[in-house]
Design a protein around this motif. Structure first.
Motif, PDB file in Angstrom:
ATOM      1  N   LEU A  16     -24.649 -74.236  25.029  1.00 21.62           N
ATOM      2  CA  LEU A  16     -23.407 -74.769  25.584  1.00 21.62           C
ATOM      3  C   LEU A  16     -22.239 -73.796  25.370  1.00 21.62           C
ATOM      4  CD1 LEU A  16     -23.799 -78.511  24.543  1.00 21.62           C
ATOM      5  CD2 LEU A  16     -24.176 -77.500  26.814  1.00 21.62           C
ATOM      6  N   TYR A  17     -22.226 -73.127  24.233  1.00 18.37           N
ATOM      7  CA  TYR A  17     -21.197 -72.118  23.970  1.00 18.37           C
ATOM      8  C   TYR A  17     -21.307 -70.963  24.977  1.00 18.37           C
ATOM      9  CZ  TYR A  17     -18.723 -68.266  21.793  1.00 18.37           C
ATOM     10  OH  TYR A  17     -17.896 -67.187  21.581  1.00 18.37           O
ATOM     11  N   GLN A  18     -22.534 -70.477  25.192  1.00 16.58           N
ATOM     12  CA  GLN A  18     -22.740 -69.363  26.134  1.00 16.58           C
ATOM     13  C   GLN A  18     -22.305 -69.758  27.545  1.00 16.58           C
ATOM     14  OE1 GLN A  18     -23.786 -66.257  25.563  1.00 16.58           O
ATOM     15  NE2 GLN A  18     -24.240 -66.488  23.399  1.00 16.58           N
ATOM     16  N   ILE A  19     -22.636 -70.978  27.956  1.00 18.19           N
ATOM     17  CA  ILE A  19     -22.229 -71.455  29.276  1.00 18.19           C
ATOM     18  C   ILE A  19     -20.705 -71.506  29.360  1.00 18.19           C
ATOM     19  CG2 ILE A  19     -22.212 -73.489  30.798  1.00 18.19           C
ATOM     20  CD1 ILE A  19     -25.132 -74.001  29.833  1.00 18.19           C
ATOM     21  N   SER A  20     -20.044 -71.970  28.302  1.00 14.74           N
ATOM     22  CA  SER A  20     -18.584 -72.032  28.315  1.00 14.74           C
ATOM     23  C   SER A  20     -17.963 -70.638  28.366  1.00 14.74           C
ATOM     24  CB  SER A  20     -18.058 -72.813  27.102  1.00 14.74           C
ATOM     25  OG  SER A  20     -18.190 -72.052  25.913  1.00 14.74           O
ATOM     26  N   GLN A  21     -18.622 -69.653  27.764  1.00 17.16           N
ATOM     27  CA  GLN A  21     -18.117 -68.282  27.800  1.00 17.16           C
ATOM     28  C   GLN A  21     -18.187 -67.699  29.206  1.00 17.16           C
ATOM     29  OE1 GLN A  21     -16.575 -66.488  25.125  1.00 17.16           O
ATOM     30  NE2 GLN A  21     -16.529 -68.659  24.641  1.00 17.16           N
ATOM     31  N   GLY A  23     -18.159 -69.625  31.879  1.00 20.16           N
ATOM     32  CA  GLY A  23     -17.251 -70.479  32.642  1.00 20.16           C
ATOM     33  C   GLY A  23     -18.014 -71.226  33.715  1.00 20.16           C
ATOM     34  N   ILE A  24     -17.965 -72.539  33.648  1.00 16.17           N
ATOM     35  CA  ILE A  24     -18.701 -73.353  34.617  1.00 16.17           C
ATOM     36  C   ILE A  24     -18.311 -72.984  36.043  1.00 16.17           C
ATOM     37  CG2 ILE A  24     -18.978 -75.724  35.492  1.00 16.17           C
ATOM     38  CD1 ILE A  24     -19.105 -76.661  32.616  1.00 16.17           C
ATOM     39  N   GLN A  25     -17.059 -72.660  36.252  1.00 21.89           N
ATOM     40  CA  GLN A  25     -16.585 -72.299  37.590  1.00 21.89           C
ATOM     41  C   GLN A  25     -17.209 -71.000  38.095  1.00 21.89           C
ATOM     42  OE1 GLN A  25     -14.816 -72.172  34.794  1.00 21.89           O
ATOM     43  NE2 GLN A  25     -13.841 -70.171  34.701  1.00 21.89           N
ATOM     44  N   ASN A  26     -17.774 -70.196  37.219  1.00 25.81           N
ATOM     45  CA  ASN A  26     -18.391 -68.926  37.606  1.00 25.81           C
ATOM     46  C   ASN A  26     -19.905 -69.026  37.807  1.00 25.81           C
ATOM     47  OD1 ASN A  26     -15.921 -67.508  37.454  1.00 25.81           O
ATOM     48  ND2 ASN A  26     -16.124 -67.437  35.234  1.00 25.81           N
ATOM     49  N   LEU A  32     -26.262 -73.916  38.164  1.00 26.77           N
ATOM     50  CA  LEU A  32     -25.650 -74.919  37.297  1.00 26.77           C
ATOM     51  C   LEU A  32     -26.470 -76.213  37.315  1.00 26.77           C
ATOM     52  CD1 LEU A  32     -23.330 -75.649  35.405  1.00 26.77           C
ATOM     53  CD2 LEU A  32     -22.010 -76.342  37.441  1.00 26.77           C
TER      54      LEU A  32
END
Length: 189
Positions: A16-21, A23-26, A32
């Protein structure tokens, strides 16, 4: 097949940290969606692993074909999920942007089922060649086969790159095969 732990754990938190880094928008939509589906099924499995894993005994002999659909999206533990989904994140970003979402979704769907079929054919081949029926009972889960197929596809679309496998520079053309052998040696089964 061993029972995995449930709930939030180190591997899931790191994922979850890696996904946030990133950016969900990216993250493209299909990539996704695959990430969300795998995380959701990790936290809320449809059935215990022993009832979703794919084997010749279960799928062919007992005609439990739904395992072809379930096995790729269930993971043995949080680290299995983490490594597979980090790989999916990077491969998905590269390939989905290149192929566009509809075609990429089609590829994921086809690979998810086809990899299970290939797995069972290889297990049957081992039964025949080695005259050892125990291979019919080997039961597997996870998205790794789909990821190897995506890696081959990615190498096709991005030729001439060099990957590092266990610290060794290897042409990306062969890296997926070297990784497959390395993973089997490091983590058999």
């Amino acid at each position: 097949m061993e029972r995995r732990q449930r709930g939030v754990s180190a591997g899931l938190l790191l994922l979850l940290y890696q996904i946030s880094q990133v950016g969900i928008q990216n993250i493209p939509a299909v990539t996704l969606g695959v990430l969300v589906l795998n995380i959701f099924l990790f936290l809320n499995p449809l059935r215990p692993l022993a009832e979703v894993c794919l084997s010749v005994n279960e799928a062919v002999h007992r005609k439990n074909w739904q395992r072809l659909l379930l096995a790729p999206f269930h993971h043995a533990d949080d680290w299995h999920l983490y490594y597979n989904m980090i790989s999916m994140l990077w491969k998905g970003i590269m390939l989905e942007r290149k192929l566009k979402s509809i075609w990429f979704a089609y590829i994921i769907a086809v690979f998810s089922v086809l990899i299970g079929v290939v797995y069972m054919l290889l297990e049957l081949l081992l039964v025949i060649l080695l005259d050892d029926p125990s291979y019919e009972g080997n039961c597997g889960v996870g998205f790794s086969g789909v990821l190897f197929a995506l890696k081959v596809l990615n190498n096709h679309y991005n030729p001439g790159r060099v990957s590092s496998v266990l610290g060794l520079p290897i042409s990306s053309k062969y890296a997926c095969w070297v990784e497959l052998v390395a993973i089997h040696l490091i983590s058999p089964g």
